[in-house]
Design an enzyme around this catalytic site. Structure first.
Site, mmCIF file in Angstrom:
data_model
loop_
_atom_site.group_PDB
_atom_site.id
_atom_site.type_symbol
_atom_site.label_atom_id
_atom_site.label_comp_id
_atom_site.label_asym_id
_atom_site.label_seq_id
_atom_site.Cartn_x
_atom_site.Cartn_y
_atom_site.Cartn_z
ATOM 1 N N SER A 196 -9.809 -1.028 7.024
ATOM 2 C CA SER A 196 -9.215 -0.768 5.715
ATOM 3 C C SER A 196 -8.506 -1.947 5.056
ATOM 4 O O SER A 196 -8.155 -1.873 3.886
ATOM 5 C CB SER A 196 -8.243 0.406 5.800
ATOM 6 O OG SER A 196 -8.953 1.619 5.777
ATOM 7 N N SER B 114 -9.674 1.419 2.888
ATOM 8 C CA SER B 114 -8.802 2.196 2.035
ATOM 9 C C SER B 114 -7.726 1.385 1.321
ATOM 10 O O SER B 114 -7.117 1.887 0.375
ATOM 11 C CB SER B 114 -8.122 3.268 2.881
ATOM 12 O OG SER B 114 -7.277 2.672 3.851
ATOM 13 N N LYS C 59 0.857 -1.178 0.000
ATOM 14 C CA LYS C 59 0.000 0.000 0.000
ATOM 15 C C LYS C 59 0.900 1.237 0.000
ATOM 16 O O LYS C 59 1.971 1.224 0.625
ATOM 17 C CB LYS C 59 -0.875 -0.042 1.259
ATOM 18 C CG LYS C 59 -1.997 0.980 1.300
ATOM 19 C CD LYS C 59 -2.868 0.740 2.539
ATOM 20 C CE LYS C 59 -3.995 1.754 2.668
ATOM 21 N NZ LYS C 59 -4.846 1.481 3.845
#
Lengths: 470, 473
Positions: free
Chosen positions: B161, B137, B62
């Site tokens: 997330s 996310s 990420k």
């Protein structure tokens, strides 16, 4: 109108740790800008603080030396404000639960100045302003700072000065800081307000910043008292503001008013988990605290029979006092040592602009010299010359005296000749001595000393003169 | 089977040449990522294949995890050009395990969101239906693993997330116990909530990856010095005698019937495998979302203060002024650099911490947080794990909730309590809705009981085929 001055002081002092408060960067002063930085003290995204154990130990040590209560729970908070020298735009500090509180310092008058709290926080970087731009040096960023806040118990600039001096002395004794205001390792802000004599409520205060010495603190407070007194006498109201001391113009000017004051939005620092400090840890630190200046002063006066004045001079520098104590282990007359240290040695230090540790004078050499004067080998006057030479050459007193033929002349035959000359040349003094002014003989002794190049034994000279003038 | 579809444990077991896997993944990205938009950039290929338990395994990260000298932007304009001079601890651990850093994945800006629509680089699309969101996310990581663009991936989970996008994309997502994995080098959102965790094609890979990234880190004071077991030892098909708790507060109105049915069936399967179950209560569940949004945004408002244009990233000049002073620069930079949701959360958090409001909001939220944590402590006295849906619905349409932040916040309703309590949670595939969209099953356990999660998840996975389904792209 008579006003009472109310002052509270906030002192920030750099703790003498090897590394910064929350990272492993060196704290050494005066290095190439930004050479002592890492992701943590640069506040780079993703970096996290880790508490330096040494900083915690020094904090606790200081708190104990300042008679504070050390709290067993360590918690940090974030103080949020924007400034380019503050890389995270928040400072790791302590808000509602400082590591220590409720201490005090006692002034010479016996008055107690209470210390509200002492807490650990990190320092910011330094801005360097150029013509069209400003640069940031983050070497200082993350240095461990101890903030020591007094209660508003100080009532005059002189008291403020004394509080700071005493505080600095304690900090130096326990060895936690250089306390060098020029290098910024000690900084002081002052809160000051006036109130009508006898009034209970505090007046409106102003906060003074930018004082670069204790002297400046005293002067800034003095100016502010004058300014506020005039304003109050003119029926004006004092505006709560932050003011900067201008060392050149010797005035304070307003920097920002209370309305512009920050809301720091303190909240618990989530990156540092609060933890309990064990009593054992605190006790261990307590053991490391040396005798503090006040106790040492009392001991010097009581046990060593020094005058308060001399004792005070000696304790003003821990190394100087340590030196003194080492001398007392070699020679029993502490009073005599103190006379030498506070007199001749101190003036050598001042003229050479060095401290006792840098001076080439071993305690045993100083004592050697004192013993020579005791034996009458040299007069005090010559002894001072010998002292200078010991310092210059590092040789012993005995060696210098014999090498340079500085030994005192006690041979009566030689001295009688000089005494007769002095009597002949100074009829007036002879006259006054004979008319009963016994002190006049001292002048004659002095003359003989001079003629002997300082080598005459003044005691012997005095006896000869007295005999001749009967 | 295509190399890009292989799990890490298959690559290891079959001794597949990792260089060929990487090549296959790159080709896959070239062919499908224009539709999925999960990958922000590829990492430079290393000259040599590293040695270790993850030798050569390509891993996606990420974009909020710092990789030395590699762009790391949190999908935010304000971190334009930011190349950290250091590796996050998890990245060092991956390198030491021989893993190959493969690509950086898209995310909601600074992890603010549940749909990966709040990215400066544009939204990521759900590989199962590209008109839908992948969740967020960590939507880029979940979508990349799901679409065969990465073998395994790292995400971060502050309120769901990792788990919610895993649920939406049909992959396995694990949020470890707070303190299990070092946060050093994870660009902070909510410091007291954030955890890095694996997004993988199956449970075994999740255990493999956690084995590598878990552990105490002297650089992170919030990491905990608890022994890291070999999690692959928990990959057993056995839940006999295990007590499952079903919190009644999670099966409420508003939950999609298909989701509820899938979860019920999952519970039945575990029951048949020998597990016991009972209904439990987590009475403070309804306060989780408001509590979370105060704690998380407060911390975020302070964490994001450092993005000011002084040291790194974007620096903007005031548009209409000839001379730009410091304050103008701050305003202009943050105005241009942050997206709408980031600004909203900074303002919320700043407000919650302000003098006069702190006690009513932040301090109260901390107290409720303690109550929520106690709910779980109490529950885990009588059960070994808790099972819930990961999300009340399947993946929603792109744009469906962007104008309604509150309904967006509510999509994390089942995952948020976990972060407030600091406990571990995993989402595994447990079915499909009529729309052919994956459904996620969430399993929660007490702190540092990731082994329980793996055991339950593995047992369930071995009895089903959901995780083997691939989206058609």
């Amino acid at each position: 109108m008579q006003y009472e001055t109310v002052i509270g002081l906030e002192v920030h002092v750099h703790l003498k740790t090897k590394t910064k408060a929350f990272c492993g960067c060196s704290t050494e002063y005066g290095k190439e800008p930004n050479s002592q930085t890492c992701p943590v003290c640069l506040g780079l995204p993703g970096s996290l603080p880790v508490l330096n154990k040494m900083a915690l130990e020094l904090t606790i040590k200081t708190a104990l030396a300042l008679n504070c209560t050390v709290n067993n729970y360590l918690k940090f908070d974030r103080k949020n404000y924007y400034y380019p020298d503050l890389p995270k735009n928040y400072q790791i500090s302590q808000y509602d639960m400082p590591i220590s509180s409720n201490g005090f310092i006692i002034l010479t008058s016996g008055k107690k100045i209470r210390i509200k709290r002492a807490h650990l926080e990190e320092d910011a970087g330094k801005l360097i302003h150029e013509k069209d731009s400003s640069l940031v040096d983050y070497n200082r960023s993350g240095m461990p700072l101890l903030e020591i806040v007094s209660e508003p118990d100080i009532n005059s600039p002189d008291e403020a000065y004394e509080y700071l001096s005493k505080l600095k002395l304690v900090l130096q004794y326990i060895g936690i800081s250089d306390c060098d205001m020029e290098k910024g390792s000690l900084r002081c802000d002052a809160n000051i307000s006036l109130r009508k004599m006898g009034a209970k409520e505090l007046g409106v205060k102003t906060e003074l910043k930018n004082m670069n010495s204790f002297k400046a603190v005293r002067e800034a407070l003095g100016f502010e008292i004058k300014r506020q007194t005039e304003a109050l006498n003119n029926g004006e109201r004092i505006i709560q503001d932050t003011r900067l001391w201008d060392d050149q113009k010797e005035i304070t000017t307003s920097m920002r008013s209370k309305e512009e004051a920050h809301d720091y939005r303190y909240f618990p620092e989530p990156d540092l988990v609060p933890f309990s400090i064990e009593n054992k840890f605190i006790e261990e630190i307590k053991k490391e605290i040396p005798e503090l200046p006040q106790m040492r002063f009392e001991r010097f006066v009581k046990d060593l029979q020094l005058s308060e004045y001399d004792a005070n001079v000696i304790i003003q520098d821990k190394n100087f006092a340590d030196y003194f104590e080492e001398c007392t282990r070699l020679y029993k007359n502490a009073k005599k040592i103190s006379n030498w240290l506070c007199g001749a040695v101190l003036s050598e230090l001042n003229s050479r602009k060095v401290d006792i540790q840098e001076l080439k004078l071993k305690p045993k050499d100083l004592i050697g010299l004192i013993e020579e004067t005791e034996k009458g080998t040299v007069s005090n006057l010559v002894a001072k010359e010998v002292l200078t030479q010991i310092i210059d050459t590092g040789k012993s007193a005995h060696a210098i005296i014999s090498e340079k033929g500085m030994a005192q002349v006690s041979d009566e035959g030689a001295l009688e000749k000089l005494a007769d000359e002095a009597i002949k040349e100074n009829p007036k003094s002879v006259e006054s001595y004979k008319s009963g002014k016994e002190n006049a003989i001292m002048f004659l002794v002095g003359q003989v000393m001079k003629k002997s190049g300082g080598k005459a034994n003044p005691k012997v000279v005095g006896e000869i003169l007295k005999r001749r003038l009967i | 089977m295509n190399l890009h579809e292989l799990t890490a444990h298959q690559i290891i077991k079959d001794k597949v040449n990792p260089r060929e896997v990487r090549k296959s993944l790159e080709e896959r990205i070239a062919s499908v990522d224009k539709k999925v938009k999960a990958v922000l950039r590829l990492c430079p290929d290393e000259a040599e294949v590293g040695k270790g338990v993850l030798s050569g395994i390509p891993i996606a990260t990420k974009d909020n995890i710092c990789i030395k000298d590699n762009l790391t932007t949190c999908a935010s304009h304000i971190l334009d050009g930011f190349k950290p001079p250091y590796d996050a601890t998890v990245i060092s651990k991956l390198r030491n395990a021989g893993a190959s850093l493969f690509c950086s994945t898209n995310m909601d800006e600074f992890a603010f969101g549940s749909s990966t629509e709040n990215s400066f680089y544009g939204p990521t699309h759900n590989p199962w239906d590209t008109t839908r969101v992948p969740g967020g996310s960590s939507g880029g990581s979940a979508a990349a693993v799901s679409a065969g663009e990465a073998t395994m991936a790292l995400g971060s989970d502050t309120g769901g997330s990792i788990r919610q996008p895993a649920s939406f994309c049909g992959v396995v997502g694990l949020k470890p116990t707070y303190g299990r994995v070092s946060r050093y080098g994870l660009i902070a959102f909510g410091s007291s909530l954030d955890q890095i965790g694996p997004l993988t094609k199956d449970v075994e890979d999740s255990a493999l990856l956690l084995n590598v990234i878990a552990g105490y880190d002297p650089n992170d004071s919030t990491s905990v010095d608890v022994l890291v077991p070999d999690y692959t030892k928990s990959l057993v098909k056995d839940v006999k005698g295990l007590k499952i708790g079903i919190p009644k507060e999670y099966f409420i109105e508003g939950i999609d019937k298909e989701v509820k049915d899938a979860v019920d069936q999952a519970i039945n399967l575990l029951k048949k495998s020998g597990a016991d179950y009972k209904e439990i209560s987590l009475p403070h569940t309804e306060y989780a979302v408001p509590t979370y949004y105060i704690v998380a945004t407060s911390e975020a408002s302070s964490n994001l203060a450092r993005f000011d244009g002084v040291q790194y990233g974007l620096r903007s000049k005031a548009a209409k002024k000839e001379v730009s002073d410091l304050i103008d620069m701050y305003f202009a930079t943050r105005e241009a650099g942050f997206g709408k949701e980031a600004k909203r959360r900074i303002m919320l958090g700043t407000y919650a911490l302000s003098a006069g409001y702190y006690e009513a909001y932040y301090l109260r939220a901390l107290k409720v947080r303690t109550l929520i944590k106690r709910d779980f402590d109490e529950a885990f006295k009588s059960v070994d794990c808790i099972i819930t849906p990961t999300s009340p619905t399947d993946a929603f349409k792109i744009g469906e909730k962007t104008e309604d932040p509150l309904s967006m916040y509510l999509s994390d309703i089942f995952t948020i309590s976990t972060n407030l309590a600091g406990i571990p949670g995993i989402s595994i595939p447990c079915g499909f809705t009529k729309n052919n969209l994956p459904i996620g099953l969430q399993i929660l356990a007490k702190p540092f009981a990731e082994e329980t999660l793996f055991r339950v998840a593995y047992t369930y996975e071995q009895g089903t085929e959901w995780h083997k389904q691939k989206p058609k792209l």
